[in-house]
Design a protein around this motif. Structure first.
Motif, PDB file in Angstrom:
ATOM      1  N   GLU B 294       0.763  -1.212  -0.232  1.00  0.00           N
ATOM      2  CA  GLU B 294      -0.112  -0.068   0.161  1.00  0.00           C
ATOM      3  C   GLU B 294       0.722   1.321   0.028  1.00  0.00           C
ATOM      4  OE1 GLU B 294      -2.758   0.184   3.380  1.00  0.00           O
ATOM      5  OE2 GLU B 294      -3.632  -1.656   2.532  1.00  0.00           O
ATOM      6  N   ALA B 295       0.392   2.111  -0.878  1.00  0.00           N
ATOM      7  CA  ALA B 295       1.197   3.188  -0.976  1.00  0.00           C
ATOM      8  C   ALA B 295       1.836   4.081   0.445  1.00  0.00           C
ATOM      9  CB  ALA B 295       0.504   4.621  -1.840  1.00  0.00           C
ATOM     10  N   GLN B 296       0.716   4.320   1.360  1.00  0.00           N
ATOM     11  CA  GLN B 296       0.798   4.945   2.313  1.00  0.00           C
ATOM     12  C   GLN B 296       2.144   4.357   3.278  1.00  0.00           C
ATOM     13  OE1 GLN B 296      -0.218   8.192   3.558  1.00  0.00           O
ATOM     14  NE2 GLN B 296       1.651   7.628   4.926  1.00  0.00           N
ATOM     15  N   ASN B 297       1.934   2.882   3.539  1.00  0.00           N
ATOM     16  CA  ASN B 297       2.898   2.288   4.313  1.00  0.00           C
ATOM     17  C   ASN B 297       4.295   2.019   3.474  1.00  0.00           C
ATOM     18  OD1 ASN B 297       0.505   1.646   5.931  1.00  0.00           O
ATOM     19  ND2 ASN B 297       0.121  -0.216   4.835  1.00  0.00           N
ATOM     20  N   GLN B 298       4.175   2.011   2.320  1.00  0.00           N
ATOM     21  CA  GLN B 298       5.609   2.118   1.566  1.00  0.00           C
ATOM     22  C   GLN B 298       6.273   3.429   1.936  1.00  0.00           C
ATOM     23  OE1 GLN B 298       6.510   0.212  -1.934  1.00  0.00           O
ATOM     24  NE2 GLN B 298       6.416  -1.504  -0.455  1.00  0.00           N
ATOM     25  N   ALA B 299       5.576   4.482   2.020  1.00  0.00           N
ATOM     26  CA  ALA B 299       6.064   5.697   2.155  1.00  0.00           C
ATOM     27  C   ALA B 299       6.665   5.704   3.505  1.00  0.00           C
ATOM     28  CB  ALA B 299       5.049   6.866   2.105  1.00  0.00           C
ATOM     29  N   THR B 300       5.962   5.332   4.378  1.00  0.00           N
ATOM     30  CA  THR B 300       6.281   5.163   6.023  1.00  0.00           C
ATOM     31  C   THR B 300       7.616   4.393   5.902  1.00  0.00           C
ATOM     32  OG1 THR B 300       3.961   5.011   6.523  1.00  0.00           O
ATOM     33  CG2 THR B 300       5.696   4.645   8.429  1.00  0.00           C
ATOM     34  N   PHE B 301       7.555   3.276   5.100  1.00  0.00           N
ATOM     35  CA  PHE B 301       8.915   2.225   5.162  1.00  0.00           C
ATOM     36  C   PHE B 301      10.033   3.325   4.755  1.00  0.00           C
ATOM     37  CE2 PHE B 301      11.527  -0.107   2.784  1.00  0.00           C
ATOM     38  CZ  PHE B 301      12.133  -1.311   3.471  1.00  0.00           C
ATOM     39  N   SER B 302       9.811   3.906   3.613  1.00  0.00           N
ATOM     40  CA  SER B 302      10.922   4.699   2.894  1.00  0.00           C
ATOM     41  C   SER B 302      11.306   5.975   3.868  1.00  0.00           C
ATOM     42  CB  SER B 302      10.450   5.127   1.716  1.00  0.00           C
ATOM     43  OG  SER B 302      10.548   3.917   0.826  1.00  0.00           O
ATOM     44  N   LYS B 303      10.626   6.235   4.796  1.00  0.00           N
ATOM     45  CA  LYS B 303      11.121   7.564   5.629  1.00  0.00           C
ATOM     46  C   LYS B 303      11.834   6.583   6.733  1.00  0.00           C
ATOM     47  CE  LYS B 303       6.951  10.111   5.263  1.00  0.00           C
ATOM     48  NZ  LYS B 303       5.851  10.417   5.849  1.00  0.00           N
ATOM     49  N   ALA B 304      11.648   5.497   6.977  1.00  0.00           N
ATOM     50  CA  ALA B 304      12.555   4.778   8.144  1.00  0.00           C
ATOM     51  C   ALA B 304      13.625   4.324   7.792  1.00  0.00           C
ATOM     52  CB  ALA B 304      11.478   3.593   8.747  1.00  0.00           C
ATOM     53  N   GLY B 308      13.860   2.549  -1.471  1.00  0.00           N
ATOM     54  CA  GLY B 308      12.785   3.239  -2.248  1.00  0.00           C
ATOM     55  C   GLY B 308      11.542   2.375  -2.368  1.00  0.00           C
ATOM     56  N   PRO B 309      10.510   2.878  -2.568  1.00  0.00           N
ATOM     57  CA  PRO B 309       9.219   2.204  -2.659  1.00  0.00           C
ATOM     58  C   PRO B 309       8.849   1.481  -3.822  1.00  0.00           C
ATOM     59  CG  PRO B 309       8.806   4.396  -2.935  1.00  0.00           C
ATOM     60  CD  PRO B 309      10.150   4.379  -2.756  1.00  0.00           C
ATOM     61  N   VAL B 310       8.197   0.535  -3.798  1.00  0.00           N
ATOM     62  CA  VAL B 310       7.907  -0.238  -5.258  1.00  0.00           C
ATOM     63  C   VAL B 310       6.475   0.418  -5.745  1.00  0.00           C
ATOM     64  CG1 VAL B 310       9.250  -2.363  -4.892  1.00  0.00           C
ATOM     65  CG2 VAL B 310       6.774  -2.350  -3.985  1.00  0.00           C
ATOM     66  N   ASN B 311       5.686   0.760  -4.884  1.00  0.00           N
ATOM     67  CA  ASN B 311       4.418   1.561  -5.279  1.00  0.00           C
ATOM     68  C   ASN B 311       4.839   2.769  -5.670  1.00  0.00           C
ATOM     69  OD1 ASN B 311       1.984   2.673  -5.164  1.00  0.00           O
ATOM     70  ND2 ASN B 311       1.163   1.044  -3.784  1.00  0.00           N
ATOM     71  N   THR B 312       4.641   3.245  -6.952  1.00  0.00           N
ATOM     72  CA  THR B 312       4.970   4.379  -7.626  1.00  0.00           C
ATOM     73  C   THR B 312       4.071   5.547  -6.815  1.00  0.00           C
ATOM     74  OG1 THR B 312       3.445   3.954  -9.113  1.00  0.00           O
ATOM     75  CG2 THR B 312       5.713   3.665  -9.763  1.00  0.00           C
ATOM     76  N   LYS B 313       2.904   5.317  -6.347  1.00  0.00           N
ATOM     77  CA  LYS B 313       2.159   6.202  -5.930  1.00  0.00           C
ATOM     78  C   LYS B 313       2.847   6.857  -4.458  1.00  0.00           C
ATOM     79  CE  LYS B 313      -1.799   6.434  -8.208  1.00  0.00           C
ATOM     80  NZ  LYS B 313      -1.734   7.595  -9.049  1.00  0.00           N
ATOM     81  N   ALA B 314       3.572   6.010  -3.846  1.00  0.00           N
ATOM     82  CA  ALA B 314       4.218   6.286  -2.542  1.00  0.00           C
ATOM     83  C   ALA B 314       5.200   7.666  -2.758  1.00  0.00           C
ATOM     84  CB  ALA B 314       5.102   5.138  -1.910  1.00  0.00           C
ATOM     85  N   PHE B 315       5.765   7.723  -3.950  1.00  0.00           N
ATOM     86  CA  PHE B 315       6.661   8.845  -3.958  1.00  0.00           C
ATOM     87  C   PHE B 315       5.921  10.266  -3.744  1.00  0.00           C
ATOM     88  CE2 PHE B 315       8.829   5.871  -7.126  1.00  0.00           C
ATOM     89  CZ  PHE B 315       9.947   5.918  -6.566  1.00  0.00           C
ATOM     90  N   GLU B 316       4.752  10.291  -4.022  1.00  0.00           N
ATOM     91  CA  GLU B 316       3.939  11.663  -4.036  1.00  0.00           C
ATOM     92  C   GLU B 316       3.607  12.007  -2.493  1.00  0.00           C
ATOM     93  OE1 GLU B 316       0.388  10.445  -5.900  1.00  0.00           O
ATOM     94  OE2 GLU B 316       1.225  10.142  -7.877  1.00  0.00           O
ATOM     95  N   LEU B 317       3.782  10.721  -1.695  1.00  0.00           N
ATOM     96  CA  LEU B 317       3.633  11.048  -0.285  1.00  0.00           C
ATOM     97  C   LEU B 317       4.830  11.354   0.381  1.00  0.00           C
ATOM     98  CD1 LEU B 317       1.274   7.985   0.231  1.00  0.00           C
ATOM     99  CD2 LEU B 317       0.713  10.247  -0.082  1.00  0.00           C
ATOM    100  N   LEU B 318       5.990  11.684  -0.192  1.00  0.00           N
ATOM    101  CA  LEU B 318       7.015  11.842   0.502  1.00  0.00           C
ATOM    102  C   LEU B 318       7.911  13.203  -0.040  1.00  0.00           C
ATOM    103  CD1 LEU B 318       8.757   8.314  -0.406  1.00  0.00           C
ATOM    104  CD2 LEU B 318       8.302   9.082   1.840  1.00  0.00           C
ATOM    105  N   ASP B 319       8.530  13.779   1.053  1.00  0.00           N
ATOM    106  CA  ASP B 319       9.174  15.040   1.080  1.00  0.00           C
ATOM    107  C   ASP B 319      10.432  14.999   0.201  1.00  0.00           C
ATOM    108  OD1 ASP B 319      11.345  15.136   3.354  1.00  0.00           O
ATOM    109  OD2 ASP B 319       9.654  13.816   3.698  1.00  0.00           O
ATOM    110  N   ALA B 320      10.730  16.161  -0.207  1.00  0.00           N
ATOM    111  CA  ALA B 320      11.866  16.168  -1.152  1.00  0.00           C
ATOM    112  C   ALA B 320      13.374  15.715  -0.270  1.00  0.00           C
ATOM    113  CB  ALA B 320      12.310  17.557  -1.604  1.00  0.00           C
ATOM    114  N   LYS B 321      13.273  15.855   0.849  1.00  0.00           N
ATOM    115  CA  LYS B 321      14.725  15.446   1.830  1.00  0.00           C
ATOM    116  C   LYS B 321      14.655  13.882   1.642  1.00  0.00           C
ATOM    117  CE  LYS B 321      16.738  16.364   5.970  1.00  0.00           C
ATOM    118  NZ  LYS B 321      16.257  16.088   7.335  1.00  0.00           N
ATOM    119  N   THR B 322      13.464  13.339   1.816  1.00  0.00           N
ATOM    120  CA  THR B 322      13.643  11.718   1.962  1.00  0.00           C
ATOM    121  C   THR B 322      13.697  11.360   0.548  1.00  0.00           C
ATOM    122  OG1 THR B 322      11.783  11.829   3.551  1.00  0.00           O
ATOM    123  CG2 THR B 322      12.100   9.827   2.554  1.00  0.00           C
TER     124      THR B 322
END
Lengths: 300, 361
Positions: B294-304, B308-322
């Motif tokens: 799921e995009a949201q969970n993938q984004a949380t993972f990539s912050k931790a 990178g995520p395998v769900n392309t939607k996750a990129f939209e949920l991440l800030d530039a620094k991450t």
């Protein structure tokens, strides 16, 4: 070999005449059963599985063995492994014998201190000791820095990622395995025998060569076998400190867990085992004939 | 469902009639006969998920295991990494006690070849936004890490370091000690690129080219066998430039260690999730996998963890620094290439053999 019966003859303690001292008699062999069962379940059975596995394979029979024995790679890995094990054994022996000799003459606190110095590294994880050697030997490590500061060398010596560092570390890790058996044999040597040799006019060198050295050989042989066999299966230290060449344990791991070729991995392991057994038998034979027909280490 | 029936019977207390009870029994029997064991069988209270541990397990916990537990009530327990040999032994001996596990993607591909895995149920796992490489028949990638070039900043800076793999494998162009992973996969890919093989035509790997590259740097080469060691070689200055997995140098670099790295010409490697054949809780395993992509969970993972995520939607949920820390963010992915897992599942034995022979030569 010289007689050791003087110190080892079972003397019935006074006041208990008529009662034989305890000995592992017939009934007591039952006590061997639990360890034998354990050995069977945890060692013999899995080993049998490995051997069966090595003969099964995609094509049952000796195909895996043919593959190993005709492959230049596995042959030279096996050869290198034995070569390293031999060098490590020799290195450990040369360093251990004098240490064991000195420690065997000590007593009291000094003895305990020395034993602690031998045993503490023994109880420390191999991984930690390997990393410690990396810190010492690497290009910008303790040793190279020291040599550079002293002006002994101009460029850092390359001591890791080749055979050198690996063997230094392996010898160090193996030292307790060599020292302890030799030490225990040396502490059992009857000093009267040395004195007797001296009285008979032998100089110290002769005393050592004809009396002390032969008496200490059982410990030396036990230590050598222990170190040699352990070195054959070494994995972590060669993996972390080794150079381009590979020890056989790495090859077995690759076949077993990366390539899932269990028959080939089993064949490699079996060949290693057979070669070890063969060496062990040859060694026992030579020790036996040297000891005048008795197996090495057995008191007359 | 079982819980609901129980609740109904209990709450109606003494008022439960004979007919209702018989009906309930009938329903249960029908479920058994028609093969809906999931209706009668209770959900597992816990599931064990072997994984690589460390920072990865921490990230898995925060991003996937905890949301999954909130949603389903099933608690996920971590367990030590299970390599292909263990999975093979488990499946072949009919002793499957793990429903889903995290494993290196090349190993997942090898297990799939041997028929030891359950197919992934893409009815449950939504693959519509996943990277094309991620949704495989028998495994699903869950993150994208990278085998990258890193250098000791006391020796090189971003200007003087080897510009690409060709320079890395040319000791005349750039002097210095090198390090590589002592295993054929990944190392031979970058060695082939070092010999000039274009990244869009990387497979099948031109092995002659790759070994020629390795020949060139052999005198200056130190091997590493574990990720931690690979990072330590560069950080400690034992080598001047070497390969690492990006996650291994991210934190040391931030903490001020003399190390830097680049995502240029990176080789993407991945963690996959697989369900061993005969898994008892296959349905729940697929649900966990669905949660993981799921995009949201993938984004949380990539912050931790900087994978990178395998769900392309996750990129939209991440800030530039991450995004800057992730191997496959749009900015970092321009010159990277995905490892071909099937190549290694097919060619593994012969390439390993040749690699070992080269090491001895």
């Amino acid at each position: 070999m010289l007689q050791r019966t003087t110190t080892e003859a079972p003397l019935a303690p006074p006041g208990r005449a008529g009662r034989r001292p305890w000995s592992p008699g017939r009934g007591n062999t039952l006590l061997l059963l639990p360890p034998l069962l354990l050995l069977f379940a945890l060692f013999i059975l899995p080993l049998g599985t490995v051997i069966v596995q090595s003969l099964a394979g995609p094509t049952p029979g000796l195909a895996q063995y043919a593959e190993v024995l005709t492959s230049r790679t596995s042959l030279s890995v096996l050869l290198y492994t034995f070569q390293v094990a031999l060098l490590v054994t020799l290195g450990a022996l040369v360093l251990s014998y004098p240490v064991a000799f000195v420690v065997s003459r000590l007593s009291g606190n000094l003895l305990h201190l020395c034993l602690a110095m031998i045993l503490v590294p023994f109880w420390t994880s191999t991984v930690i000791r390997t990393y410690a050697w990396i810190v010492i030997l690497q290009r910008r490590g303790v040793l190279n820095d020291l040599f550079l500061d002293l002006g002994l060398i101009e460029r850092p010596l390359r001591l890791v990622s080749n055979g050198v560092g690996m063997q230094i570390a392996m010898v160090h890790i193996m030292l307790p395995f060599m020292i302890l058996p030799i030490l225990s044999t040396m502490r059992g040597i009857d000093q009267n025998l040395i004195r007797a040799a001296s009285v008979m006019g032998a100089n110290p060198l002769r005393q050592f060569l004809s009396v002390y050295l032969p008496l200490s050989l059982p410990g030396v042989s036990a230590g050598c076998i222990l170190v040699f066999i352990t070195s054959l299966g070494f994995y972590i230290t060669p993996a972390l400190l080794g150079g381009h060449r590979t020890m056989v344990a790495v090859l077995i791991e690759q076949q077993a867990s990366r390539l899932l070729n269990w028959p080939l991995a089993s064949a490699l392991a079996t060949i290693l085992l057979l070669a070890t057994c063969l060496l062990f038998i040859v060694y026992e034979r030579t020790m036996r004939s040297a000891a005048g027909g008795r197996p090495a280490g057995e008191p007359a | 469902m079982v819980n609901n029936i129980d609740k109904h019977i209990n709450s109606s207390g003494l008022k439960v009639g004979r007919r209702q009870v018989l009906g309930g029994i009938g329903l249960g029997a029908a479920a058994l006969v028609t093969g809906f064991p999931s209706i009668v069988r209770a959900k597992p209270a816990t599931m064990t998920v072997p994984n690589s541990g460390g920072a990865l397990e921490e990230a898995f916990k925060v991003a996937y295991f905890e949301p999954f537990q909130k949603k389903t009530g099933i608690q996920i327990l971590g367990a030590p990494y299970m390599d292909t040999a263990r999975v093979k032994a488990m499946v072949e001996n009919n002793a499957v006690d793990v429903d889903i596990l995290n494993i290196d993607a090349t190993e997942a591909a090898a297990l799939a070849r041997l028929g030891l895995l359950e197919p992934i149920d893409y009815g449950v796992v939504d693959k519509s936004n996943l990277l094309p490489e991620a949704a495989q028949e028998f495994y699903t990638l869950v993150d994208v890490a990278a085998y990258v070039m890193a250098w000791n900043t006391n020796t090189f800076n971003a200007e003087t370091r080897p510009k690409d793999w060709t320079a890395f494998f040319d000791p005349e162009k750039v002097e210095g000690q090198r390090s590589l992973w002592k295993l054929a996969p990944q190392t031979l890919e970058v060695a082939a690129m070092g010999g000039g093989q274009p990244r869009d035509k990387l497979y099948p790997i031109d092995l002659d080219l790759a070994f020629k590259s390795l020949d060139r740097i052999k005198p200056d080469l130190t091997w590493w066998t574990s990720g931690a060691q690979g990072a330590q070689l560069v950080i400690g200055g034992e080598v001047d430039v070497g390969t690492v997995w990006n996650g291994r140098v991210y934190k040391p670099k931030n903490d001020g260690a003399p190390v830097d790295y680049t995502f240029d010409h990176a080789l993407y490697v991945s963690d996959a999730m697989v369900v061993p054949k005969g898994a008892k809780n296959k349905k729940e395993a697929m649900e966990l996998l669905a949660t993981m992509v799921e995009a949201q969970n993938q984004a949380t993972f990539s912050k931790a963890i900087p994978y990178g995520p395998v769900n392309t939607k996750a990129f939209e949920l991440l800030d530039a620094k991450t995004l800057a820390t992730l191997p496959n963010s749009p900015e970092n992915s321009k010159t990277a290439v995905f490892q071909n897992f099937d190549y290694w599942a097919d060619k593994g034995p012969e390439v390993f053999d040749r690699f070992n022979a080269w090491l001895l030569g």
